[in-house]
Design an enzyme around this catalytic site. Structure first.
Site, mmCIF file in Angstrom:
data_model
loop_
_atom_site.group_PDB
_atom_site.id
_atom_site.type_symbol
_atom_site.label_atom_id
_atom_site.label_comp_id
_atom_site.label_asym_id
_atom_site.label_seq_id
_atom_site.Cartn_x
_atom_site.Cartn_y
_atom_site.Cartn_z
ATOM 1 N N HIS A 8 0.855 -1.195 0.000
ATOM 2 C CA HIS A 8 0.000 0.000 0.000
ATOM 3 C C HIS A 8 0.888 1.242 0.000
ATOM 4 O O HIS A 8 2.063 1.173 0.395
ATOM 5 C CB HIS A 8 -0.913 0.001 1.230
ATOM 6 C CG HIS A 8 -2.058 -0.951 1.109
ATOM 7 N ND1 HIS A 8 -2.592 -1.600 2.193
ATOM 8 C CD2 HIS A 8 -2.769 -1.370 0.039
ATOM 9 C CE1 HIS A 8 -3.599 -2.361 1.805
ATOM 10 N NE2 HIS A 8 -3.701 -2.244 0.496
ATOM 11 N N LYS A 12 5.101 1.600 0.875
ATOM 12 C CA LYS A 12 6.000 1.394 -0.268
ATOM 13 C C LYS A 12 7.459 1.654 0.100
ATOM 14 O O LYS A 12 8.346 0.888 -0.282
ATOM 15 C CB LYS A 12 5.577 2.248 -1.448
ATOM 16 C CG LYS A 12 4.310 1.752 -2.117
ATOM 17 C CD LYS A 12 4.010 2.497 -3.379
ATOM 18 C CE LYS A 12 2.638 2.189 -3.924
ATOM 19 N NZ LYS A 12 2.250 0.804 -4.010
ATOM 20 N N THR A 34 3.592 -5.299 -8.330
ATOM 21 C CA THR A 34 2.655 -4.338 -8.897
ATOM 22 C C THR A 34 3.420 -3.088 -9.339
ATOM 23 O O THR A 34 4.546 -2.855 -8.897
ATOM 24 C CB THR A 34 1.554 -3.983 -7.881
ATOM 25 O OG1 THR A 34 2.158 -3.592 -6.648
ATOM 26 C CG2 THR A 34 0.621 -5.157 -7.651
ATOM 27 N N GLY A 35 2.800 -2.312 -10.206
ATOM 28 C CA GLY A 35 3.440 -1.207 -10.902
ATOM 29 C C GLY A 35 4.351 -0.285 -10.125
ATOM 30 O O GLY A 35 5.568 -0.300 -10.309
ATOM 31 N N THR A 36 3.802 0.502 -9.244
ATOM 32 C CA THR A 36 4.596 1.501 -8.535
ATOM 33 C C THR A 36 5.570 0.853 -7.559
ATOM 34 O O THR A 36 6.741 1.236 -7.497
ATOM 35 C CB THR A 36 3.682 2.485 -7.777
ATOM 36 O OG1 THR A 36 2.712 3.003 -8.694
ATOM 37 C CG2 THR A 36 4.471 3.633 -7.199
ATOM 38 N N THR A 37 5.112 -0.144 -6.836
ATOM 39 C CA THR A 37 6.003 -0.843 -5.900
ATOM 40 C C THR A 37 7.170 -1.453 -6.656
ATOM 41 O O THR A 37 8.334 -1.297 -6.263
ATOM 42 C CB THR A 37 5.243 -1.940 -5.128
ATOM 43 O OG1 THR A 37 4.132 -1.348 -4.444
ATOM 44 C CG2 THR A 37 6.142 -2.649 -4.132
ATOM 45 N N ASP A 60 -3.095 -6.263 -8.482
ATOM 46 C CA ASP A 60 -3.384 -7.261 -7.442
ATOM 47 C C ASP A 60 -4.059 -8.486 -8.063
ATOM 48 O O ASP A 60 -3.767 -9.625 -7.703
ATOM 49 C CB ASP A 60 -4.298 -6.685 -6.351
ATOM 50 C CG ASP A 60 -3.628 -5.602 -5.529
ATOM 51 O OD1 ASP A 60 -2.384 -5.576 -5.477
ATOM 52 O OD2 ASP A 60 -4.354 -4.780 -4.939
#
Length: 132
Positions: A8, A12, A34-37, A60
């Site tokens: 979340h 991060k 997942t993308g940003t992480t 997710d």
């Protein structure tokens, strides 16, 4: 082992710091996130990982699909228990699938450290036996 990473927003940076600390162990495994992480982890550590969509855009669910197909061996999902995202149906489904398919999952750094040390010792090698 195939390891999925997600976090979340409020967690991060903690995920990035965790991956920096355990870069040596993680580098010996196949990573996705997942993308940003995934982007943040990759940029901070140089680790190669397959990036999916961001969580709210379906990332997710992409990880959930791989869990259902027995393509994930370990999930590191740093959740923010104070976020409304914690009760999001896609998050609950992801955790439910981990329970159904016996996927070790860490939702906080304390559990992640236990799992990463177990991974290093070979405690999760049973996943290879189950898969074959």
């Amino acid at each position: 082992m195939n390891i999925a990473l997600t976090a979340h927003d409020a967690k991060k940076e903690l995920m990035v710091q965790f991956c920096i600390a355990y870069c040596g162990i993680l580098s010996r495994h196949t990573l996705c996130g997942t993308g940003t992480t995934g982007k943040m982890v990759s940029e901070a550590t140089g680790l190669k990982l397959q990036r999916f969509l961001s969580g709210p855009q379906g990332g997710d669910q992409q990880i959930a699909a791989r869990i259902s197909c027995d393509e994930i061996d370990l999930l590191l999902f740093f959740r923010d228990p104070l976020s409304s995202q914690s009760s999001d149906p896609s998050v609950l489904n992801l955790l439910r699938l981990c329970d159904m398919h016996n996927i070790p999952v860490a939702t906080n750094i304390a559990t992640a450290e236990v799992l990463i040390h177990g991974l290093e010792r070979g405690d999760l090698d049973w996943r290879d036996i189950v898969r074959t």
